[in-house]
Write a protein that holds these residues in place. Structure first.
Motif, PDB file in Angstrom:
ATOM      1  N   TYR A 314       0.820  -1.213   0.000  1.00 44.18           N
ATOM      2  CA  TYR A 314       0.000   0.000   0.000  1.00 44.18           C
ATOM      3  C   TYR A 314       0.855   1.265   0.000  1.00 44.18           C
ATOM      4  N   ASP A 315       2.186   1.138  -0.089  1.00 49.24           N
ATOM      5  CA  ASP A 315       3.081   2.293  -0.060  1.00 49.24           C
ATOM      6  C   ASP A 315       3.163   2.980  -1.416  1.00 49.24           C
ATOM      7  N   ASN A 316       3.099   4.298  -1.419  1.00 52.41           N
ATOM      8  CA  ASN A 316       3.470   5.026  -2.625  1.00 52.41           C
ATOM      9  C   ASN A 316       4.987   5.217  -2.647  1.00 52.41           C
ATOM     10  N   GLU A 317       5.498   5.949  -3.631  1.00 49.03           N
ATOM     11  CA  GLU A 317       6.948   6.084  -3.766  1.00 49.03           C
ATOM     12  C   GLU A 317       7.576   6.766  -2.548  1.00 49.03           C
ATOM     13  N   GLU A 318       6.950   7.822  -2.067  1.00 44.13           N
ATOM     14  CA  GLU A 318       7.506   8.555  -0.925  1.00 44.13           C
ATOM     15  C   GLU A 318       7.563   7.680   0.318  1.00 44.13           C
ATOM     16  N   GLN A 319       6.509   6.930   0.549  1.00 43.35           N
ATOM     17  CA  GLN A 319       6.478   6.054   1.725  1.00 43.35           C
ATOM     18  C   GLN A 319       7.488   4.923   1.594  1.00 43.35           C
ATOM     19  N   ALA A 320       7.677   4.414   0.392  1.00 45.37           N
ATOM     20  CA  ALA A 320       8.651   3.338   0.179  1.00 45.37           C
ATOM     21  C   ALA A 320      10.070   3.838   0.440  1.00 45.37           C
ATOM     22  N   ILE A 321      10.382   5.031  -0.032  1.00 44.75           N
ATOM     23  CA  ILE A 321      11.698   5.618   0.236  1.00 44.75           C
ATOM     24  C   ILE A 321      11.898   5.796   1.737  1.00 44.75           C
ATOM     25  N   ASP A 322      10.871   6.261   2.416  1.00 50.29           N
ATOM     26  CA  ASP A 322      10.965   6.473   3.857  1.00 50.29           C
ATOM     27  C   ASP A 322      11.252   5.172   4.595  1.00 50.29           C
ATOM     28  N   ARG A 323      10.707   4.068   4.117  1.00 47.36           N
ATOM     29  CA  ARG A 323      10.975   2.785   4.777  1.00 47.36           C
ATOM     30  C   ARG A 323      12.450   2.398   4.670  1.00 47.36           C
ATOM     31  N   VAL A 324      13.075   2.704   3.543  1.00 46.22           N
ATOM     32  CA  VAL A 324      14.504   2.408   3.400  1.00 46.22           C
ATOM     33  C   VAL A 324      15.321   3.249   4.376  1.00 46.22           C
ATOM     34  N   VAL A 325      14.985   4.534   4.466  1.00 44.38           N
ATOM     35  CA  VAL A 325      15.670   5.405   5.416  1.00 44.38           C
ATOM     36  C   VAL A 325      15.502   4.876   6.836  1.00 44.38           C
ATOM     37  N   ARG A 326      14.274   4.504   7.195  1.00 43.70           N
ATOM     38  CA  ARG A 326      14.004   3.977   8.529  1.00 43.70           C
ATOM     39  C   ARG A 326      14.808   2.699   8.797  1.00 43.70           C
ATOM     40  N   SER A 327      14.927   1.860   7.787  1.00 42.50           N
ATOM     41  CA  SER A 327      15.661   0.606   7.959  1.00 42.50           C
ATOM     42  C   SER A 327      17.129   0.869   8.301  1.00 42.50           C
ATOM     43  N   ILE A 328      17.739   1.769   7.558  1.00 42.26           N
ATOM     44  CA  ILE A 328      19.154   2.089   7.806  1.00 42.26           C
ATOM     45  C   ILE A 328      19.332   2.728   9.176  1.00 42.26           C
ATOM     46  N   LEU A 329      18.490   3.692   9.501  1.00 43.05           N
ATOM     47  CA  LEU A 329      18.624   4.388  10.779  1.00 43.05           C
ATOM     48  C   LEU A 329      18.278   3.485  11.960  1.00 43.05           C
ATOM     49  N   SER A 330      17.395   2.522  11.762  1.00 39.75           N
ATOM     50  CA  SER A 330      17.071   1.585  12.846  1.00 39.75           C
ATOM     51  C   SER A 330      18.285   0.762  13.227  1.00 39.75           C
ATOM     52  N   TRP A 331      19.029   0.292  12.198  1.00 43.75           N
ATOM     53  CA  TRP A 331      20.246  -0.465  12.519  1.00 43.75           C
ATOM     54  C   TRP A 331      21.257   0.427  13.234  1.00 43.75           C
ATOM     55  N   PHE A 373      17.052   6.266  17.597  1.00 41.51           N
ATOM     56  CA  PHE A 373      16.345   6.325  16.311  1.00 41.51           C
ATOM     57  C   PHE A 373      15.602   7.650  16.157  1.00 41.51           C
ATOM     58  N   ASP A 374      14.879   8.058  17.190  1.00 43.47           N
ATOM     59  CA  ASP A 374      14.129   9.307  17.106  1.00 43.47           C
ATOM     60  C   ASP A 374      15.066  10.478  16.812  1.00 43.47           C
ATOM     61  N   ALA A 375      16.226  10.487  17.458  1.00 43.79           N
ATOM     62  CA  ALA A 375      17.176  11.579  17.246  1.00 43.79           C
ATOM     63  C   ALA A 375      17.739  11.567  15.834  1.00 43.79           C
ATOM     64  N   LEU A 376      17.923  10.376  15.267  1.00 42.73           N
ATOM     65  CA  LEU A 376      18.439  10.276  13.908  1.00 42.73           C
ATOM     66  C   LEU A 376      17.369  10.568  12.864  1.00 42.73           C
ATOM     67  N   TYR A 377      16.158  10.126  13.127  1.00 41.65           N
ATOM     68  CA  TYR A 377      15.107  10.179  12.108  1.00 41.65           C
ATOM     69  C   TYR A 377      14.415  11.526  12.014  1.00 41.65           C
ATOM     70  N   GLU A 378      14.073  12.119  13.132  1.00 41.93           N
ATOM     71  CA  GLU A 378      13.232  13.326  13.105  1.00 41.93           C
ATOM     72  C   GLU A 378      13.813  14.438  12.248  1.00 41.93           C
ATOM     73  N   PRO A 379      15.128  14.701  12.294  1.00 41.31           N
ATOM     74  CA  PRO A 379      15.653  15.776  11.420  1.00 41.31           C
ATOM     75  C   PRO A 379      15.553  15.466   9.939  1.00 41.31           C
ATOM     76  N   THR A 380      15.314  14.198   9.584  1.00 41.98           N
ATOM     77  CA  THR A 380      15.300  13.840   8.163  1.00 41.98           C
ATOM     78  C   THR A 380      13.932  14.015   7.527  1.00 41.98           C
ATOM     79  N   VAL A 381      12.906  14.202   8.322  1.00 38.30           N
ATOM     80  CA  VAL A 381      11.549  14.201   7.790  1.00 38.30           C
ATOM     81  C   VAL A 381      11.369  15.288   6.737  1.00 38.30           C
ATOM     82  N   SER A 382      12.017  16.433   6.959  1.00 39.16           N
ATOM     83  CA  SER A 382      11.900  17.539   6.005  1.00 39.16           C
ATOM     84  C   SER A 382      13.066  17.606   5.039  1.00 39.16           C
TER      85      SER A 382
END
Length: 383
Positions: A314-331, A373-382
């Motif tokens: 159900y992901d569009n392109e933007e959401q799919a890209i965000d999942r990759v970013v989340r995956s890297i930052l989660s590790w 994760f929150d510290a790494l991810y939140e600045p990337t949202v924009s």
């Protein structure tokens, strides 16, 4: 250290318009095959993903020969990698696309010969036009991954042993070819318990480690730079312990690449796990990944960490890209939490059988990982 350089690789096959079948085939129309190729993928990684990651992360890409990379587009792909500063982290012959009767272990001699030729061309392309796209550090040379999606069967016969012998002979020839080309690549077997056959050769980490020992004993294959590309989700699919699977590889000095994606069942939120199909969630913040990151930190592993994942249907392109970013930052978050864990205290508690307090330490590490994760991810949202 938390700010040490780490190496993450992103798979071309993650970026697809949709799987079809029971899920939409065109949920991400901008990534349709007729308009979005491997060159476009490389620039997307550079423009949409790299800016959202800390500068302590070096990015590479993973490609299948011959549907994602081939003789026709190799020069353009190499040029794109050079222009973006990305590297070839992994290449694999896409035998499962072409061969449904065993590939290099096939009892059909024509199929086996064709599958061996596919592997040969994969090696030649990596050492040919793609050579300029390798990371300059030889320790970060790309991994040639042998995935067992075609190494399977559905009949219980004495022919299975001949298939296994065919597999060993073909792998030995592939290793010898790579050695003749320079012996600079790493070669990893990716175990998988199922898909795309009911029964598979090399279904587990242990079976991959065993066949490397046999190749050394029977064919004289040098085991240095040879090993396993484990995927966490493949261990989970049959209820094996991914932590122990990693321990086996580290003890054998056989981890050459590592696919971090999971079936998801281990965090208590996302469904999946043993008996389910290959869901390919990205990396998640959970206790198991903190343990895995700690093991890799202790061992000094600093090669490529692959994100062999799929967007949700159900992901569009933007959401799919965000999942990759989340995956890297989660590790990265789990890695940082593992570095802060008091291992001496943990081992002392376990020695005294105070496992409840040891659990408290791991739960505190999990809380810290989520904070990281929150510290790494939140600045990337924009970004």
């Amino acid at each position: 250290m938390a700010n040490a350089q780490t190496f993450h690789s992103i798979c071309r096959w993650t970026f697809n318009a949709g799987k079809g079948g029971f899920v939409p085939a065109n949920i991400r129309p901008a990534w349709a095959a007729d308009r979005f190729g491997t060159v476009e993928f490389i620039y997307l990684v550079k423009e949409k993903i790299a800016p959202r990651l800390p500068d302590t992360i070096t990015l590479g890409v993973e490609l299948h020969y011959d549907n994602e990379i081939n003789e026709q587009n190799a020069e353009a792909v190499a040029k794109a990698l050079a222009e973006t500063g990305l590297h070839l982290a992994m290449i694999t012959p896409g035998a499962h696309i072409h061969f449904g009767y065993g590939g290099i272990c096939s009892l059909d001699p024509k199929e086996r010969a064709a599958a061996e030729e596919l592997g040969r061309r994969t090696v030649e392309l990596a050492y040919g036009p793609l050579r300029k796209a390798w990371h300059p550090d030889s320790d970060k040379a790309p991994t040639l991954v042998i995935w067992n999606g075609s190494f399977g069967y559905d009949l219980a016969t004495v022919g299975v042993r001949q298939m296994y012998r065919n597999l060993k002979e073909s792998l030995a020839r592939l290793c010898q070819l790579e050695q003749e080309k320079g012996g600079l690549m790493y070669i990893g077997i990716e175990p998988k318990p199922n898909e795309g056959h009911p029964a598979m050769l090399l279904p587990t980490v242990a079976s991959a480690l065993l066949i490397w020992r046999q190749l050394a004993d029977e064919f004289g294959i040098d085991r240095s730079k040879k090993g396993v590309n484990m995927e966490i989700g493949h261990s989970e699919m049959i209820g094996l312990d991914a932590v122990y699977d990693v321990v086996e590889q580290l003890e054998e000095r056989a981890m050459v690449h590592f696919h971090l994606n999971s079936q998801g069942y281990n965090d208590g939120i996302i469904l999946g796990g043993p008996g389910r199909y290959d869901i390919d969630h990205g990396t998640r913040v959970n206790g198991m990944n903190i343990a895995l990151a700690g093991l890799l930190e202790q061992d000094g592993y600093n090669r490529w960490l692959g994100h062999d994942m799929q967007p949700r249907p159900y992901d569009n392109e933007e959401q799919a890209i965000d999942r990759v970013v989340r995956s890297i930052l989660s590790w990265e978050a789990c890695r940082r939490a593992a570095q802060q864990l008091d291992v001496s205290e943990l081992l002392a508690l376990l020695a005294r059988r105070e496992t409840a307090r040891a659990e408290d330490l791991m739960r505190a590490a999990l809380v810290e990982a989520q904070r990281q994760f929150d510290a790494l991810y939140e600045p990337t949202v924009s970004a």
